[in-house]
Design a protein around this motif. Sequence first.
Motif, PDB file in Angstrom:
ATOM      1  N   PHE A 129     -19.371   9.029 -14.457  1.00 52.96           N
ATOM      2  CA  PHE A 129     -19.966   7.986 -13.620  1.00 52.96           C
ATOM      3  C   PHE A 129     -19.281   6.643 -13.908  1.00 52.96           C
ATOM      4  N   ALA A 130     -19.102   6.337 -15.176  1.00 56.26           N
ATOM      5  CA  ALA A 130     -18.437   5.080 -15.564  1.00 56.26           C
ATOM      6  C   ALA A 130     -17.020   5.026 -14.986  1.00 56.26           C
ATOM      7  N   THR A 131     -16.337   6.128 -15.080  1.00 57.80           N
ATOM      8  CA  THR A 131     -14.968   6.188 -14.567  1.00 57.80           C
ATOM      9  C   THR A 131     -14.932   5.974 -13.054  1.00 57.80           C
ATOM     10  N   TYR A 136     -13.867   2.724  -8.301  1.00 59.74           N
ATOM     11  CA  TYR A 136     -14.365   2.183  -7.037  1.00 59.74           C
ATOM     12  C   TYR A 136     -14.190   0.669  -6.971  1.00 59.74           C
ATOM     13  N   ASN A 137     -14.599  -0.018  -8.037  1.00 61.73           N
ATOM     14  CA  ASN A 137     -14.497  -1.477  -8.032  1.00 61.73           C
ATOM     15  C   ASN A 137     -13.059  -1.951  -8.018  1.00 61.73           C
TER      16      ASN A 137
ATOM     17  N   GLN B 112     -15.602   2.700   7.893  1.00 66.47           N
ATOM     18  CA  GLN B 112     -14.144   2.614   7.842  1.00 66.47           C
ATOM     19  C   GLN B 112     -13.678   1.982   6.530  1.00 66.47           C
ATOM     20  N   ALA B 113     -14.329   0.878   6.162  1.00 62.68           N
ATOM     21  CA  ALA B 113     -13.951   0.183   4.926  1.00 62.68           C
ATOM     22  C   ALA B 113     -14.190   1.079   3.719  1.00 62.68           C
ATOM     23  N   PHE B 114     -15.319   1.759   3.705  1.00 68.09           N
ATOM     24  CA  PHE B 114     -15.611   2.653   2.585  1.00 68.09           C
ATOM     25  C   PHE B 114     -14.616   3.805   2.535  1.00 68.09           C
ATOM     26  N   ASP B 125     -14.752  14.753  -6.474  1.00 70.26           N
ATOM     27  CA  ASP B 125     -15.085  13.463  -7.083  1.00 70.26           C
ATOM     28  C   ASP B 125     -16.052  12.679  -6.212  1.00 70.26           C
ATOM     29  N   LEU B 126     -15.805  12.659  -4.924  1.00 73.70           N
ATOM     30  CA  LEU B 126     -16.698  11.962  -4.005  1.00 73.70           C
ATOM     31  C   LEU B 126     -18.105  12.520  -4.117  1.00 73.70           C
ATOM     32  N   ASP B 127     -18.171  13.812  -4.123  1.00 71.89           N
ATOM     33  CA  ASP B 127     -19.462  14.488  -4.184  1.00 71.89           C
ATOM     34  C   ASP B 127     -20.192  14.119  -5.478  1.00 71.89           C
ATOM     35  N   ARG B 128     -19.475  14.171  -6.576  1.00 71.36           N
ATOM     36  CA  ARG B 128     -20.108  13.837  -7.863  1.00 71.36           C
ATOM     37  C   ARG B 128     -20.537  12.378  -7.900  1.00 71.36           C
ATOM     38  N   PHE B 129     -19.684  11.496  -7.404  1.00 72.61           N
ATOM     39  CA  PHE B 129     -20.007  10.067  -7.415  1.00 72.61           C
ATOM     40  C   PHE B 129     -21.269   9.824  -6.597  1.00 72.61           C
TER      41      PHE B 129
END
Lengths: 144, 144
Positions: A129-131, A136-137, B112-114, B125-129
Amino acid sequence: MAHRDDSVETIQQEMTAFARRARATAARMHPELSLVSYTLLAHLDDQRGCRATDLAAHYFLDKSTVSRQIAALEKLGFVERRVDPDDHRVQVLHPTEKGAQVLANVTASRRQAFHERLADWDEADLDRFATYLLRYNAAQERLG
Amino acid sequence: MAHRDDSVETIQQEMTAFARRARATAARMHPELSLVSYTLLAHLDDQRGCRATDLAAHYFLDKSTVSRQIAALEKLGFVERRVDPDDHRVQVLHPTEKGAQVLANVTASRRQAFHERLADWDEADLDRFATYLLRYNAAQERLG
DNA sequence: AGAGGTAGTTGTATAGTACAACGTGAATTG
DNA sequence: CAATTCACGTTGTACTATACAACTACCTCT
């Protein structure tokens, strides 16, 4: 592709929901130091002093906003200004003793709250999650 | 335990950084609809109409705040009120045609931005995030 | 009918923010 | 070196989001 879209949609919604609440939550938990003040003071502490202009650049804030925030922190006795002897336009900002103390308290209590929220997460999930958040940021900063 | 602490610290910092920026970013991207207005309008659209009180409860906002936000959206012609025939205290709020249109535009551009920010993430990764964010926000609601 | 609760509005106050105009001092350059 | 331009910070003004308290209107229950 549907799955991918769903994940993006969720990320969008949840990040937005979080953002909406963060300020209010911070204010409720720490009436003595708003989220913005906290952030600025923490940066000063972290950097061992810096200029108002640096804060503005780092946080994408207008210099007038920083000027007023710093004025408020100074009025509370949390920040002091030291005029740069080499350039009299510049004020190097530092947390005071008192400011560092309050900052430490708020930091500890924030950390405590986060630990509670994340208490039942296992270490691998926390790490991922941290990663993800860092990633993302970083992307957001890169792309505006 | 050190590793666990580090992750929590990072999560705290990054969530805070994100929160600080979200409003300004939203305002820059969509001057026609603030983050709050967007959220409220999206909820109305999603729920196919609801009461001001429901919005307040759902978003932890004061009813006066919602009242003013809705008044602004109405003035812009994005929301209409339908007095409940069974209870004249109640106004059921709905997006107008125009409101739904603007909402769709903003939603599309936000998405779009996301998508851009998340373009180089793989699906797992998307799914986990997304899952982590849901879990985190649920915990926050639970614990305040 | 009266008491008490619910929905929403309005008055007031505060925080955070931006933009523009300004003052002061530093740096550059013709 | 004098004049212009640039950098740093403050102040005036305005706007948005927000909360709390007081209020009106209406409903419900006894």
